[in-house]
Design a protein around this motif. Structure first.
Motif, PDB file in Angstrom:
ATOM      1  N   PRO A 169      -2.635   6.040 -15.029  1.00 12.21           N
ATOM      2  CA  PRO A 169      -1.312   6.090 -14.682  1.00 12.21           C
ATOM      3  C   PRO A 169      -0.583   4.553 -13.594  1.00 12.21           C
ATOM      4  N   TYR A 170      -1.920   4.119 -13.031  1.00 10.69           N
ATOM      5  CA  TYR A 170      -1.845   4.212 -12.088  1.00 10.69           C
ATOM      6  C   TYR A 170      -1.273   1.991 -12.294  1.00 10.69           C
ATOM      7  N   VAL A 190       5.055   6.699 -11.659  1.00  8.58           N
ATOM      8  CA  VAL A 190       5.957   7.147 -12.750  1.00  8.58           C
ATOM      9  C   VAL A 190       6.749   5.918 -13.284  1.00  8.58           C
ATOM     10  N   GLU A 198      -1.131   1.806 -16.178  1.00  9.02           N
ATOM     11  CA  GLU A 198       0.475   2.087 -16.725  1.00  9.02           C
ATOM     12  C   GLU A 198       1.512   1.337 -16.094  1.00  9.02           C
TER      13      GLU A 198
END
Length: 241
Positions: A171-172, A135, A174
């Protein structure tokens, strides 16, 4: 090439089941290094249901590559780290009764607390990594603690890999790109295996190290420990199994 640190907790679990020293945890660590691993990871928990605190002390004298000690920085854990001074400490917010690590840090909520812990551990000469979910806000907050690295919690990637691996990794990627911009080193771990590891290693920028235990030991039951360590290394070097 991304380094492979082998988590030997499951070997300790097997040993503890009979109350003797079979398999020999220290010899297993020596052999895993000899077979090509770049480091040994352990996660001592308060109930010592697998790796014990005394094991960590013995491993420090045996491991010739790097010793990575994971855990929640409770007073007992910190006292152990002060004594052993492993090359790397990975901070994991697991509850005492957790079966396995199942969440990363909320680095926003625990920012000041983590900053104090990181400062002490770095003062001991340890490299510090913080376990967290991919995140962006959490990555930014982790950077303010002074940590050297973050370790991305990869269970969600592993769960979604066979459905849509590109979407699972997004997401990883990013988070990894942001970590690079912030000057953070990058580790990854949890549920990585011979099916999903190569794709992550090839497409996650700046991946310095993966920590793998459960899947690797399961594979070793069928494939042999030496062969299995080398297969995982092959995934990290761009090869296919």
């Amino acid at each position: 090439m991304t380094k492979l640190s082998v988590n030997i907790n499951k070997i300790a679990t097997l040993r503890n089941a009979r109350g003797h020293n079979r398999p020999d945890l220290l010899q297993a660590a020596r052999d895993i290094e000899r077979f090509g691993a770049d480091g040994i990871t352990v996660h001592p928990r308060p109930d010592e249901r697998h790796v014990r605190y005394q094991d960590v002390r013995h491993l420090k004298a045996v491991v010739k590559t790097e010793l990575n000690v994971e855990g929640n920085p409770t007073p007992d854990f910190l006292e152990l780290v002060r004594e052993v001074r492993p090359e790397q400490v990975t901070l994991v917010p697991d509850a005492p009764d957790a079966i396995t690590s199942n969440a990363g840090w909320n680095t926003i909520e625990h920012q000041d607390y983590l900053r104090d812990i990181v400062t002490e551990l770095k003062g001991l000469g340890c490299r510090v990594s913080i376990f967290l979910d991919p995140v962006p806000e959490l990555v930014r907050a982790a950077a303010t603690t002074g940590t050297d690295r973050i370790e991305l919690y990869t269970e969600d990637y592993a769960r979604r890999y066979h459905t849509d691996r590109e979407a699972a990794l997004l997401p990883y990627r990013e988070a990894a790109q942001l970590a690079q911009q912030l000057g953070l080193g990058l580790n990854a771990g949890h549920d990585l295996d011979l099916d999903n590891l190569a794709y992550m290693a090839q497409h996650l920028p700046g991946l310095a190290e993966v920590s793998i235990g459960h899947a690797l030991i399961c594979d070793a039951l069928y494939l042999g420990l030496e062969n299995t360590v080398q297969l995982y290394r092959r995934c990290l070097s761009g090869g296919k199994n």
